[in-house]
Scaffold this motif. Structure first.
Motif, PDB file in Angstrom:
ATOM      1  N   TYR A 153      53.650  12.191  77.839  1.00 11.43           N
ATOM      2  CA  TYR A 153      54.473  11.720  78.957  1.00 11.43           C
ATOM      3  C   TYR A 153      53.607  11.553  80.210  1.00 11.43           C
ATOM      4  O   TYR A 153      53.684  10.524  80.895  1.00 11.43           O
ATOM      5  CB  TYR A 153      55.605  12.720  79.225  1.00 11.43           C
ATOM      6  CG  TYR A 153      56.471  12.375  80.419  1.00 11.43           C
ATOM      7  CD1 TYR A 153      57.591  11.561  80.275  1.00 11.43           C
ATOM      8  CD2 TYR A 153      56.165  12.849  81.696  1.00 11.43           C
ATOM      9  CE1 TYR A 153      58.379  11.238  81.370  1.00 11.43           C
ATOM     10  CE2 TYR A 153      56.942  12.524  82.791  1.00 11.43           C
ATOM     11  CZ  TYR A 153      58.050  11.722  82.622  1.00 11.43           C
ATOM     12  OH  TYR A 153      58.828  11.394  83.715  1.00 11.43           O
ATOM     13  N   ASN A 154      52.773  12.546  80.502  1.00 10.31           N
ATOM     14  CA  ASN A 154      51.939  12.483  81.701  1.00 10.31           C
ATOM     15  C   ASN A 154      50.936  11.337  81.634  1.00 10.31           C
ATOM     16  O   ASN A 154      50.623  10.709  82.650  1.00 10.31           O
ATOM     17  CB  ASN A 154      51.215  13.817  81.906  1.00 10.31           C
ATOM     18  CG  ASN A 154      52.163  14.921  82.346  1.00 10.31           C
ATOM     19  OD1 ASN A 154      53.172  14.660  82.998  1.00 10.31           O
ATOM     20  ND2 ASN A 154      51.859  16.149  81.982  1.00 10.31           N
ATOM     21  N   LYS A 155      50.439  11.048  80.437  1.00  8.52           N
ATOM     22  CA  LYS A 155      49.506   9.924  80.276  1.00  8.52           C
ATOM     23  C   LYS A 155      50.207   8.586  80.523  1.00  8.52           C
ATOM     24  O   LYS A 155      49.696   7.718  81.232  1.00  8.52           O
ATOM     25  CB  LYS A 155      48.902   9.940  78.863  1.00  8.52           C
ATOM     26  CG  LYS A 155      47.907  11.065  78.627  1.00  8.52           C
ATOM     27  CD  LYS A 155      47.407  11.052  77.183  1.00  8.52           C
ATOM     28  CE  LYS A 155      46.423  12.177  76.929  1.00  8.52           C
ATOM     29  NZ  LYS A 155      45.990  12.229  75.509  1.00  8.52           N
ATOM     30  N   VAL A 156      51.388   8.423  79.916  1.00  2.77           N
ATOM     31  CA  VAL A 156      52.145   7.173  80.095  1.00  2.77           C
ATOM     32  C   VAL A 156      52.589   7.035  81.552  1.00  2.77           C
ATOM     33  O   VAL A 156      52.542   5.943  82.133  1.00  2.77           O
ATOM     34  CB  VAL A 156      53.360   7.132  79.140  1.00  2.77           C
ATOM     35  CG1 VAL A 156      54.230   5.906  79.437  1.00  2.77           C
ATOM     36  CG2 VAL A 156      52.900   7.109  77.685  1.00  2.77           C
ATOM     37  N   LEU A 157      53.010   8.146  82.149  1.00  5.24           N
ATOM     38  CA  LEU A 157      53.441   8.132  83.553  1.00  5.24           C
ATOM     39  C   LEU A 157      52.314   7.650  84.457  1.00  5.24           C
ATOM     40  O   LEU A 157      52.539   6.830  85.366  1.00  5.24           O
ATOM     41  CB  LEU A 157      53.888   9.538  83.961  1.00  5.24           C
ATOM     42  CG  LEU A 157      54.355   9.723  85.405  1.00  5.24           C
ATOM     43  CD1 LEU A 157      55.644   8.951  85.652  1.00  5.24           C
ATOM     44  CD2 LEU A 157      54.563  11.209  85.715  1.00  5.24           C
ATOM     45  N   ALA A 158      51.105   8.136  84.217  1.00  5.02           N
ATOM     46  CA  ALA A 158      49.946   7.720  85.022  1.00  5.02           C
ATOM     47  C   ALA A 158      49.674   6.220  84.870  1.00  5.02           C
ATOM     48  O   ALA A 158      49.385   5.530  85.859  1.00  5.02           O
ATOM     49  CB  ALA A 158      48.713   8.532  84.620  1.00  5.02           C
ATOM     50  N   GLN A 159      49.791   5.727  83.643  1.00  4.44           N
ATOM     51  CA  GLN A 159      49.587   4.285  83.386  1.00  4.44           C
ATOM     52  C   GLN A 159      50.663   3.449  84.087  1.00  4.44           C
ATOM     53  O   GLN A 159      50.375   2.417  84.700  1.00  4.44           O
ATOM     54  CB  GLN A 159      49.630   4.013  81.873  1.00  4.44           C
ATOM     55  CG  GLN A 159      48.537   4.695  81.087  1.00  4.44           C
ATOM     56  CD  GLN A 159      47.231   3.915  81.081  1.00  4.44           C
ATOM     57  OE1 GLN A 159      47.062   2.970  81.837  1.00  4.44           O
ATOM     58  NE2 GLN A 159      46.308   4.319  80.231  1.00  4.44           N
ATOM     59  N   ARG A 160      51.890   3.914  83.998  1.00  6.96           N
ATOM     60  CA  ARG A 160      53.004   3.172  84.622  1.00  6.96           C
ATOM     61  C   ARG A 160      52.857   3.171  86.148  1.00  6.96           C
ATOM     62  O   ARG A 160      53.061   2.142  86.808  1.00  6.96           O
ATOM     63  CB  ARG A 160      54.343   3.796  84.228  1.00  6.96           C
ATOM     64  CG  ARG A 160      55.563   2.990  84.670  1.00  6.96           C
ATOM     65  CD  ARG A 160      56.860   3.640  84.188  1.00  6.96           C
ATOM     66  NE  ARG A 160      58.001   2.757  84.413  1.00  6.96           N
ATOM     67  CZ  ARG A 160      58.694   2.727  85.548  1.00  6.96           C
ATOM     68  NH1 ARG A 160      58.356   3.533  86.543  1.00  6.96           N
ATOM     69  NH2 ARG A 160      59.712   1.900  85.679  1.00  6.96           N
ATOM     70  N   ASN A 161      52.493   4.318  86.708  1.00  7.52           N
ATOM     71  CA  ASN A 161      52.308   4.396  88.165  1.00  7.52           C
ATOM     72  C   ASN A 161      51.182   3.487  88.633  1.00  7.52           C
ATOM     73  O   ASN A 161      51.281   2.851  89.685  1.00  7.52           O
ATOM     74  CB  ASN A 161      52.014   5.842  88.583  1.00  7.52           C
ATOM     75  CG  ASN A 161      53.251   6.727  88.550  1.00  7.52           C
ATOM     76  OD1 ASN A 161      54.380   6.230  88.498  1.00  7.52           O
ATOM     77  ND2 ASN A 161      53.042   8.030  88.575  1.00  7.52           N
ATOM     78  N   GLN A 162      50.109   3.428  87.850  1.00  8.37           N
ATOM     79  CA  GLN A 162      48.993   2.553  88.217  1.00  8.37           C
ATOM     80  C   GLN A 162      49.424   1.090  88.197  1.00  8.37           C
ATOM     81  O   GLN A 162      49.055   0.320  89.092  1.00  8.37           O
ATOM     82  CB  GLN A 162      47.812   2.770  87.258  1.00  8.37           C
ATOM     83  CG  GLN A 162      46.548   2.024  87.666  1.00  8.37           C
ATOM     84  CD  GLN A 162      46.068   2.410  89.054  1.00  8.37           C
ATOM     85  OE1 GLN A 162      45.846   3.586  89.333  1.00  8.37           O
ATOM     86  NE2 GLN A 162      45.912   1.422  89.933  1.00  8.37           N
ATOM     87  N   LEU A 163      50.200   0.717  87.187  1.00  8.61           N
ATOM     88  CA  LEU A 163      50.678  -0.668  87.115  1.00  8.61           C
ATOM     89  C   LEU A 163      51.613  -0.977  88.281  1.00  8.61           C
ATOM     90  O   LEU A 163      51.554  -2.073  88.856  1.00  8.61           O
ATOM     91  CB  LEU A 163      51.393  -0.914  85.780  1.00  8.61           C
ATOM     92  CG  LEU A 163      51.910  -2.344  85.546  1.00  8.61           C
ATOM     93  CD1 LEU A 163      50.789  -3.372  85.702  1.00  8.61           C
ATOM     94  CD2 LEU A 163      52.540  -2.470  84.157  1.00  8.61           C
ATOM     95  N   LEU A 164      52.454  -0.024  88.664  1.00  7.95           N
ATOM     96  CA  LEU A 164      53.337  -0.229  89.825  1.00  7.95           C
ATOM     97  C   LEU A 164      52.514  -0.487  91.084  1.00  7.95           C
ATOM     98  O   LEU A 164      52.829  -1.387  91.879  1.00  7.95           O
ATOM     99  CB  LEU A 164      54.243   0.991  90.028  1.00  7.95           C
ATOM    100  CG  LEU A 164      55.416   1.142  89.056  1.00  7.95           C
ATOM    101  CD1 LEU A 164      56.024   2.541  89.172  1.00  7.95           C
ATOM    102  CD2 LEU A 164      56.483   0.082  89.306  1.00  7.95           C
ATOM    103  N   LYS A 165      51.453   0.279  91.264  1.00  7.25           N
ATOM    104  CA  LYS A 165      50.572   0.094  92.429  1.00  7.25           C
ATOM    105  C   LYS A 165      49.889  -1.272  92.379  1.00  7.25           C
ATOM    106  O   LYS A 165      49.795  -1.974  93.393  1.00  7.25           O
ATOM    107  CB  LYS A 165      49.515   1.200  92.475  1.00  7.25           C
ATOM    108  CG  LYS A 165      50.051   2.587  92.802  1.00  7.25           C
ATOM    109  CD  LYS A 165      48.904   3.586  92.915  1.00  7.25           C
ATOM    110  CE  LYS A 165      49.396   4.980  93.271  1.00  7.25           C
ATOM    111  NZ  LYS A 165      49.926   5.708  92.114  1.00  7.25           N
ATOM    112  N   ASP A 166      49.402  -1.642  91.183  1.00  6.97           N
ATOM    113  CA  ASP A 166      48.709  -2.929  91.029  1.00  6.97           C
ATOM    114  C   ASP A 166      49.649  -4.100  91.286  1.00  6.97           C
ATOM    115  O   ASP A 166      49.253  -5.093  91.906  1.00  6.97           O
ATOM    116  CB  ASP A 166      48.111  -3.041  89.626  1.00  6.97           C
ATOM    117  CG  ASP A 166      46.934  -2.092  89.421  1.00  6.97           C
ATOM    118  OD1 ASP A 166      46.430  -1.548  90.426  1.00  6.97           O
ATOM    119  OD2 ASP A 166      46.530  -1.890  88.253  1.00  6.97           O
TER     120      ASP A 166
END
Length: 372
Positions: A153-166
């Motif tokens: 979950y924490n790995k996917v969350l980090a990926q999703r947050n990065q995409l939101l920022k991008d």
């Protein structure tokens, strides 16, 4: 379960340490800053592969060494196991009976511990992050799959947050990737929430009975899971998934603006109520301490229920924080059934019979010697 020994090398202020334990109650006595808490912390790290005092493993390694090891033999109801935790600046290795465990989720649970320290009052009156950590650590002890799902979950969350920022900064236009992360995050969220709902229900059941006993029936304790997402206990898996996916769509613009995921287990909390009153906001200090004690004693019984044997109990300088009534109740709970390690600066105020029969260890400047 029973910790037969504890062997440390280059751990905190211990260059070398080897202790044998034969009795159920073990008392570490010494002045402050001598290493009492370090010894209890080592048992905690051996069980949970992380410290309750720091998130940086390098702080656990003696300043003039490049590694630290913790070893112990633990008697379980199914037999004895040899546990080893090695810490380096590059990471950690966990072994059971000499075999390295590639996943920590396969290791955690080999030794179950419950720690009660003055800072555990923060579970009652601290920030939501402290209660989330409590949930994650305690559920993880009895459910290795929970830790596995939490890590993912924490790995996917980090990926999703990065995409939101991008997306917000127009560094990316891959909105199709968001659908993939949404699906993965929703699936993991449902798995984590199912375990959290179950845990809170069981913990409340035990804590209510214990709290009623401590207060002679004058107070009723209840726990409420504070959910940031629309998922409810009553939903089946498919309903929960659809509710989450719809919520992600609905708040997408807000999330993109903030560059972070606004709903999910990483944002959740649970509240504690005594006679319908929020203990964190309105409880007296005595009520907050009683609530923390009730939670810890409930945790002991819940682990016993889940794994079939009592955990090892670590009491780090907590007896001085409890009045005589609460102290007596805690000590009578552990008597003759739970191996317990207690730290204290002195034994003058500890008159309970349980402690009079304890094996005493004197702690001074990184050395521990057994008395008698």
């Amino acid at each position: 379960m029973f910790l037969r020994n504890l062997k440390l090398a280059h751990y905190r202020n211990y260059a070398e340490l080897s202790l044998e334990f034969t009795g159920p109650i073990n008392l570490f006595v010494g002045n402050n800053a001598q290493g009492k808490t370090n010894a209890l912390e080592a048992i905690y790290v051996l069980a949970l592969a992380k410290s309750h005092r720091t998130s940086k493993d390098k702080e656990l390694i003696n300043w003039n060494a490049d590694y630290a090891t913790i070893r112990s033999e633990v008697d379980r109801r199914y037999g004895s196991v040899r546990l080893e935790m090695q810490l380096t600046n590059k990471g950690k290795k966990a072994k059971i009976n000499g075999l390295e465990q590639k996943k920590l989720s396969n290791y955690i649970g080999a030794l179950n511990v419950v720690l009660f320290a003055p800072e555990d009052l923060a579970i009652v009156k601290g920030a939501p992050a402290q209660r989330r950590r409590f949930l994650d650590m305690e559920i993880g002890q009895v459910s290795p799959t929970y830790l596995y799902h939490l890590n993912n979950y924490n790995k996917v969350l980090a990926q999703r947050n990065q995409l939101l920022k991008d997306l917000a900064m127009k560094k990316s236009s891959q909105t199709d990737m968001m659908a993939i992360w949404n699906t993965q995050l929703a699936d993991l969220t449902v798995k984590l929430l199912k375990k959290r709902f179950e845990f809170i229900t069981k913990l409340e059941s035990w804590a209510q009975e214990i709290h009623g006993g401590i207060t002679n029936g004058k107070e009723q304790l209840s726990l409420k899971y504070e959910n940031s997402s629309p998922v409810t206990r009553e939903m089946n898996e498919e309903e929960a998934l659809q509710a989450l996916l719809a919520a992600y769509e609905e708040i997408f613009d807000r999330e993109k603006m903030r560059g972070s995921t606004l709903i999910g287990p990483h944002r959740d909390d649970f509240s504690l109520h005594v006679n319908g009153m929020d203990v964190q906001s309105y409880g007296s200090q005595g009520q907050q301490r009683t609530t923390a004690l009730s939670l810890k004693l409930a945790e002991i019984e819940l682990i016993k229920q889940e794994v079939g044997e009592y955990p090892v109990l670590l009491l780090d300088d907590v007896l001085s924080e409890l009045d005589e009534h609460r102290q007596t109740l805690l000590l009578e709970t552990i008597q003759d059934k739970i191996q317990t390690f207690v730290t204290t600066t002195g034994v003058e105020g500890l008159k309970h019979q349980v402690l009079q029969q304890a094996t005493r260890f004197n702690v001074q400047e990184g050395t521990i010697s057994k008395e008698g």
